[in-house]
Design a protein around this motif. Structure first.
Motif, PDB file in Angstrom:
ATOM      1  N   THR A   9       0.750  -0.954  -0.213  1.00 55.76           N
ATOM      2  CA  THR A   9       0.126   0.481   0.261  1.00 55.76           C
ATOM      3  C   THR A   9       0.848   0.785   0.241  1.00 55.76           C
ATOM      4  O   THR A   9       2.150   0.676   0.739  1.00 55.76           O
ATOM      5  N   PHE A  48      -1.539   6.548   1.102  1.00 54.61           N
ATOM      6  CA  PHE A  48      -3.409   7.059   1.221  1.00 54.61           C
ATOM      7  C   PHE A  48      -3.491   8.285   0.753  1.00 54.61           C
ATOM      8  O   PHE A  48      -3.822   9.195   1.759  1.00 54.61           O
ATOM      9  N   TYR A 102      -6.345   3.656  -3.786  1.00 54.40           N
ATOM     10  CA  TYR A 102      -4.567   3.274  -3.640  1.00 54.40           C
ATOM     11  C   TYR A 102      -4.147   3.112  -4.609  1.00 54.40           C
ATOM     12  O   TYR A 102      -4.086   3.142  -5.263  1.00 54.40           O
ATOM     13  N   ARG A 124      -5.033  -0.642   3.846  1.00 59.89           N
ATOM     14  CA  ARG A 124      -4.375  -0.913   5.014  1.00 59.89           C
ATOM     15  C   ARG A 124      -4.734  -0.458   6.154  1.00 59.89           C
ATOM     16  O   ARG A 124      -5.883   0.078   6.403  1.00 59.89           O
ATOM     17  N   ARG A 126      -4.214   0.005  10.497  1.00 61.32           N
ATOM     18  CA  ARG A 126      -3.231   0.656  11.521  1.00 61.32           C
ATOM     19  C   ARG A 126      -3.730   0.572  12.357  1.00 61.32           C
ATOM     20  O   ARG A 126      -4.565   0.635  12.869  1.00 61.32           O
TER      21      ARG A 126
END
Lengths: 975, 261
Positions: free
Chosen positions: A4, A7, A24, B35, B37
């Motif tokens: 990734t 962002f 992305y 993603r 986190r």
């Protein structure tokens, strides 16, 4: 390879919602160029050549093209030519095209999919270096233009990395947007308009002809002929507040200045008349309509009008000749009338037709006449007019500006010489959207080898019926035999002491070869049906299957799907079984052979006895069906006798109907019904069935009126009463009258359609024509895809096969049905068009005098049917001689009254003056009306082959008027 | 009747979940997670806490306990795991009226409890109780998965003995060029497209499945395919969570000591 990168969020404001989407950006997207030294691409990823040769005179160095969205949308025909190669299609462009026009998107995908064309689709929107964020206040279009420029710029610098200057391809941006070009030039991007580029291409003749002439249609112009269309937002608000209506525009076949649109909320379709009322709508377009105030409503004109003018220039005809003189508001023929005020969606396709050359030599602007009568003429520009005049050509529409009488279009390709059999067939297939390309390699790869035989283990899985005397009965010359039958008496009797029979219908097991989700399956699903033209068959599955491995030929072992019943003497079904089987047909017979076998008393072999059982049972079954209210309808069907060498038709004859025809039909019906019942019980959500909705009473209006004139009251309340009163409507001495009545009744019917059982309620399953509560198609899997699906479903029921996901999906089944219905309809139309084409060829150098019957009375013509040829057409009547009586629906001339069902004799000739619409001309012979009826010039020539009726005519021509009145009297007395 | 029918049929997602280049709407490939986190020890009040972001889905988890159980719930055999799932009123596109206590939240709480009970060594603390509170701050698909993953981290932070990490992940079905391509870690847009969503909570290091849930019917031909993709996702998530825990421990000891002292 989970990456990734940076962002970012993309915000999109709706009414009140704030939507935040992830976006992305990646670093693993490839540029697809062989000249690139940076991207880690493998050989098969490379699409663009390292050193493409330039074909354009403006750029003498090698280059790649980057296209703007508008270029793709407007110039797809140019792109489809092989000329342009090494083109980069950006994702921005791809998505915009998809959003605006799905058909265009599909065509673009096809080009990208073609490896030879070297079109590379680059995902610039997700590439970390080419992504562009929309600036505050920036329009979406401007952002996209910026994204395209950014990508072009990136490509240029990307290719220059580690490359010697001048050794790598440059980037040329093609765009028609002047603004965009200006900014690009400032940013140092080489750009060019499509027109400049294409006109300077060397070595591809005719490429410039394909350039779309796109004019902004609504832009202000001084001498506008048409009122401007509303803007999309005006249309939107208009529809929302109920002032405007949305509908699909259907142009009239008979009258180029009239059309209708079906609009929800109005029972009748809304009438649109005149150039202004239609306002540049073309058949099939989705339009916005404004309904006129009630006092301006009129009725559909019953006049037949063709656009005859030879390029009159840009002016419009006076629409007043459409209006009928008496407008009586109480009349129930008055229809809601409206006018088109805007186009919501164009449904343009490519049209076949011929060029109508301009009278001025050397001119480049010409008119094009489409083969489809509902499409207006098109103005195109070409320099090859001399060459194209004699050819059938394909043309695409581009735009229809306000100041042009005709829409503008461009030449796409030539189909062949006018009159050439193949070109004409091609026209029929294209016009009816029949997929007729050769089967692709991928499809052929799914086939078993040519010398395939049934493997032993397959036989073990199936019921072995090879010992049973099975035979097939089909029309002569049939090579795709998909059904066979057997019948034998069982030793046991029923409790009532009736004889019991074991009867089986065996259908070719196509699904054994056509496995789900293979290329073969997909191709067959897309074709949906085999299309029969007079001299050509367009197969649904490749020939190896359709006329060999799946065809139940005599004396050969074949795989079959069997439906076996126990039936008692009175044709009651006692039990039903379905299973896959192996059969060996004893004989493949024609209807005639089978009939002879039955009738020949001396024959007592297995085949003869089983045929006799079948025939006897079939008669009882038919009687039961008719008692239930099944309709016997008729349509004029004919067969051409075709010359074996030239494939030109020599003679026509009506199809012969024998007992054995109806014998086979009855058992196929029984099999279909049995299967339908079983499937509907097992798969309540996704069984593929066929229904025939009862016709709405309004359909019968003119039919009933015509029947009443002949003194018959037809009761159409139910199919049972309808069938009964049709049977009763017989005029002794006019045997054809009843058939004619049935032909007209057929026209009142709705189409039977396929549907998925999950989409309708149980009582909607009814099949009106056959009078049975549930029906499907099971018996012709070689030539109908619906049957293939039914086979699969049934196989899953009986445990002979496994289900798969799409088979059980109601939505997928619904989509499939839609395609099946569409293709089925188109195939029928194509078949009819082919018959018409062949009749024209038949009449090329002859004229005939034939009996005809009046089907309908119009204001300036009679619609007549020639029973012998099954031909139908208009017989024009001059308005100075004939008076049209609207009330009675008759045409009157002196003492002669012409009305529906009247028998006439007419002369048939082919009018070839207009090569495009070659048409048959019908001329009245009897009843004789001076100045109208055709009189043979050479009275001595007598044709021996003519039948009695025609002899009668030659008499009338001799005696003129006095006999004429007699003959009309005669007809009246018959009633 | 109409709704029944929809439930009864197989639902196929729109064909455009994957672009012709094989990328999803947000630019991921089919086998890629969003993603992730995360952060442990975000609060000082509870015994353990964690914050986790999975794409735009954001979740807070807090763990209290083990502490003495209330009489009514107490069990002599094992610890009682008490879960409460709640969604902030601002977490969805349209404002929610009831953050907790509605049917959906109750069901989620139950599911969370099932998955977490499977991971906690419950037999160690009879007659006690562990409270786990989940607050969804932003929901963008896969809120349950994010909750499970955050709760695992919070439990680790609280020092509750676990058999293994429990990780949850979703998977869906799409087609690319006619062949099935299961999508990993489905976002809200993909969920809304109407395809099947398979939710799996598993203990990847032991290979056992703690919870399995599917939103629609799916033909058995594809089930294996989708399930293995989801399990792969769980394993990928475990790696990320493990790394987060280790990082937290490596840097966090000193800081946390200072706070407690």
């Amino acid at each position: 390879m989970w990456t990734t990168k940076t962002f970012l969020t993309k915000t999109k404001r709706g009414n009140v919602l704030k939507i935040v989407r992830e976006h992305y950006l990646r670093d693993d997207l490839l540029c697809g160029s062989e000249a690139c030294n940076v991207c880690p691409q493998k050989d098969d990823d490379i699409v663009l050549e390292a050193k493409p040769a330039s074909i354009c005179g403006l750029f003498d160095y090698s280059h790649y093209l980057v296209l703007d969205t508008n270029v793709v949308l407007h110039q797809i025909d140019v792109l489809e030519e092989d000329a342009l190669k090494n083109v980069i299609i950006l994702q921005t462009v791809l998505e915009e095209v998809k959003h605006q026009n799905t058909a265009m998107y599909q065509r673009l995908l096809e080009i990208i999919g073609n490896k030879k064309r070297k079109f590379y689709s680059f995902v610039n929107e997700h590439h970390k270096d080419t992504y562009v964020e929309r600036k505050p206040g920036e329009k979406q279009n401007d952002r996209n233009d910026r994204a395209i420029r950014k990508a072009a710029e990136w490509y240029a610098s990307h290719l220059s990395i580690n490359n010697v200057a001048g050794q790598f391809p440059q980037i040329v941006l093609l765009t028609d947007d002047e603004n965009n070009r200006k900014i690009a030039q400032e940013e140092g991007i080489v750009c060019c308009s499509v027109k400049d580029y294409i006109e300077n291409v060397n070595g591809f003749v005719g490429l410039a002809d394909k350039l779309s002439k796109n004019v902004m249609p609504e832009s202000y112009s001084k001498d506008a002929l048409y009122p401007a269309h509303l803007t999309p937002s005006q249309i939107h608000t208009g529809i929302r507040n109920g002032k405007l209506h949305q509908g699909t525009f259907h142009a009239s076949r008979d009258n180029f200045m009239e059309g209708t649109a079906s609009v929800s909320g109005y029972e009748k379709p809304v009438l649109l008349q005149g150039h202004i009322g239609i306002n540049r709508a073309i058949d099939g377009d989705i339009v916005a309509i404004e309904i006129l105030p009630k006092e301006e409503w009129s009725k559909p004109s019953d006049i037949v009008l063709e656009d005859k003018a030879d390029d009159p220039g840009d002016f419009l005809e006076d629409p007043t000749l459409l209006k009928s003189n008496v407008v009586d508001t109480a009349d129930d023929d008055i229809t809601p009338t409206g006018k088109v005020v805007g186009i919501i969606k164009r449904k343009w396709r490519q049209y076949c037709g011929v060029l109508l050359p301009s009278q001025f030599p050397g001119a480049t602007r010409h008119l094009f006449t489409p083969a489809e009568k509902r499409i207006p003429r098109v103005r195109i520009e070409t320099r090859q007019s001399n060459l194209l005049v004699s050819q059938r050509i394909l043309v695409a529409l581009d735009s229809w500006p306000r100041n042009s009488r005709y829409p503008l279009g461009h030449f796409v390709r030539s189909l062949g010489l006018i009159g050439d059999k193949n070109a004409e067939n091609e026209v029929i297939l294209l016009e009816h959207d029949v997929p007729h390309a050769r089967f692709s390699e991928a499809v052929l790869a799914c086939l078993p080898p040519d010398d395939w035989t049934i493997p032993e283990e397959e036989i073990k899985k199936r019921v072995d019926l090879r010992s049973i005397c099975v035979c097939s009965v089909d029309p002569p010359g049939c090579t795709d035999i998909d059904d066979a039958l057997h019948a034998r008496e069982l030793p046991a009797q029923t409790r009532d002491g009736l004889k019991k029979y074991d009867v089986g219908v065996h259908i070719a097991d196509v699904t054994h070869f056509v496995r789900p989700n293979t290329a073969l399956d997909k191709e067959a699903a897309s074709r949906s049906t085999t299309v029969y033209l007079v001299d050509k068959r367009i197969d649904m599955v490749p020939d190896l299957l359709s006329s060999n491995l799946c065809s139940l030929r005599g004396g050969e072992e074949r795989l079959a799907f069997s439906c076996v019943w126990e039936i008692d003497e009175n044709a009651n079904v006692l039990s039903t079984k379905f299973h896959k089987s192996v059969i060996k047909s004893r004989a493949a017979m024609t209807y005639e052979q089978a009939q002879i076998t039955i009738d020949e008393k001396s024959r007592n072999d297995d085949i003869a006895s089983s045929l006799r059982i079948l025939n006897a049972l079939a008669k009882k079954m038919k009687q039961k069906r008719l008692d239930n209210g099944a309709l016997l309808l008729a349509s004029p069907e004919i067969r051409f006798q075709v010359d074996s060498e030239t494939h030109d038709p020599i003679e026509v004859q009506a199809k012969k109907i024998m007992d054995t025809n109806s014998m086979v039909e009855e058992f196929m019906l029984l099999a279909n019904v049995s299967v339908a019942q079983h499937l509907a019980a097992e798969f309540p959500q996704c069984a593929l069935l066929r229904r025939h909705p009862p016709p709405p009473p309004a359909n019968f209006h003119t039919f009933l009126k015509a029947a009443r004139q002949q003194g018959f009251e037809i009761d159409v309340s139910t199919n049972k009463s309808f069938s009964k009163s049709l049977d009763a409507a017989v005029i002794p001495g006019r045997p054809f009258f009843n058939t004619l009545l049935r032909i007209m009744a057929t026209r009142c019917m709705q189409q039977a359609v396929y549907f998925s059982s999950g989409t309708k309620t149980q009582d909607e399953f009814y099949h009106y024509g056959l009078a049975c509560p549930i029906y499907t198609h099971f018996t012709s899997p070689i030539r109908r895809y619906a049957d293939v699906i039914v086979h699969r479903l049934l196989a899953a029921c009986v445990g002979a096969d496994v289900t798969h996901a799409t088979l059980l999906d109601t939505k997928a089944a619904d989509a499939l049905c839609e395609n099946l219905n569409y293709r089925h309809r188109q195939a029928q139309y194509a078949g009819r068009a082919s018959v018409a084409l062949n009749t024209h060829i038949l009449f090329k150098n002859r004229e005939e005098i034939e009996q005809a019957v009046v089907l309908a009375v119009k204001r300036n013509a009679l619609q007549v049917l020639i029973p012998k040829y099954g031909l139908e057409g208009p017989l024009y009547l001059p308005s100075d001689k004939f008076v049209y009586n609207e009330e009675e629906n008759v045409q009157i001339c002196g003492g002669t009254v012409l009305k529906t069902f009247d028998e006439l004799t007419v002369r048939l000739t082919l009018d070839s003056t207009n090569m495009q619409h070659r048409k048959l001309v019908y001329q009245l012979v009897t009843p004789y009306i001076p100045g109208v009826s055709y009189v043979k010039e050479n009275e001595d020539s007598n044709e021996p082959a003519m039948d009695v009726e025609v002899v009668d005519i030659s008499e009338t021509t001799n005696k003129r008027k006095d006999t004429d009145s007699k003959s009309t009297k005669k007809k009246k007395s018959k009633k | 009747m109409a709704t029944l029918r929809v439930m009864d049929s197989f639902l196929m997602p729109g064909p455009d979940l994957l672009s012709s280049q094989g990328l999803r709407l947000d630019g991921r490939r089919p086998n890629e997670l969003r993603r992730i986190r995360c952060k442990l020890g975000v609060f000082t009040q509870p015994d353990g806490s964690a914050y986790l972001e999975q794409g735009n889905t954001k979740v807070l988890a807090a763990v209290y306990g083990p502490h003495q159980a209330s009489k009514s719930k107490s069990s002599t055999e094992a610890v009682v795991v008490n879960c409460q799932y709640s969604m902030a009123t601002f977490s969805t596109g349209e404002r929610k009226n009831r953050p907790r206590g509605d049917r959906k939240s109750l069901e989620m709480s139950l599911h969370l409890r099932q998955a977490l009970t499977a991971a906690i060594k419950t037999e160690l603390y009879p007659r006690s109780q562990i409270d786990i509170y989940i607050e969804v701050l932003q929901a963008d698909g896969g809120a349950y998965c994010a909750s499970v993953n955050a709760a695992t981290l919070a439990l680790v932070d609280a020092g509750v003995p676990l058999r293994a990490y429990v990780c949850a992940c979703t998977a869906s079905m799409a087609w690319h060029g006619g062949s099935p391509a299961p999508l990993l870690d489905v976002g809200h847009v993909e969920e809304a497209a109407g395809g099947v969503v398979l939710t799996v909570a598993s203990l990847p290091s032991t290979g056992s499945i703690a919870l399995l849930e599917m939103s629609h019917r799916l033909h058995s031909d594809y089930f294996e395919n989708v399930l293995s993709r989801a399990l792969q996702g769980c394993r990928d998530i475990e790696v990320i969570l493990d790394k987060a825990v280790r990082d937290h421990l490596a840097e966090g000891w000193t800081k946390q000591d200072v706070v407690t002292v």
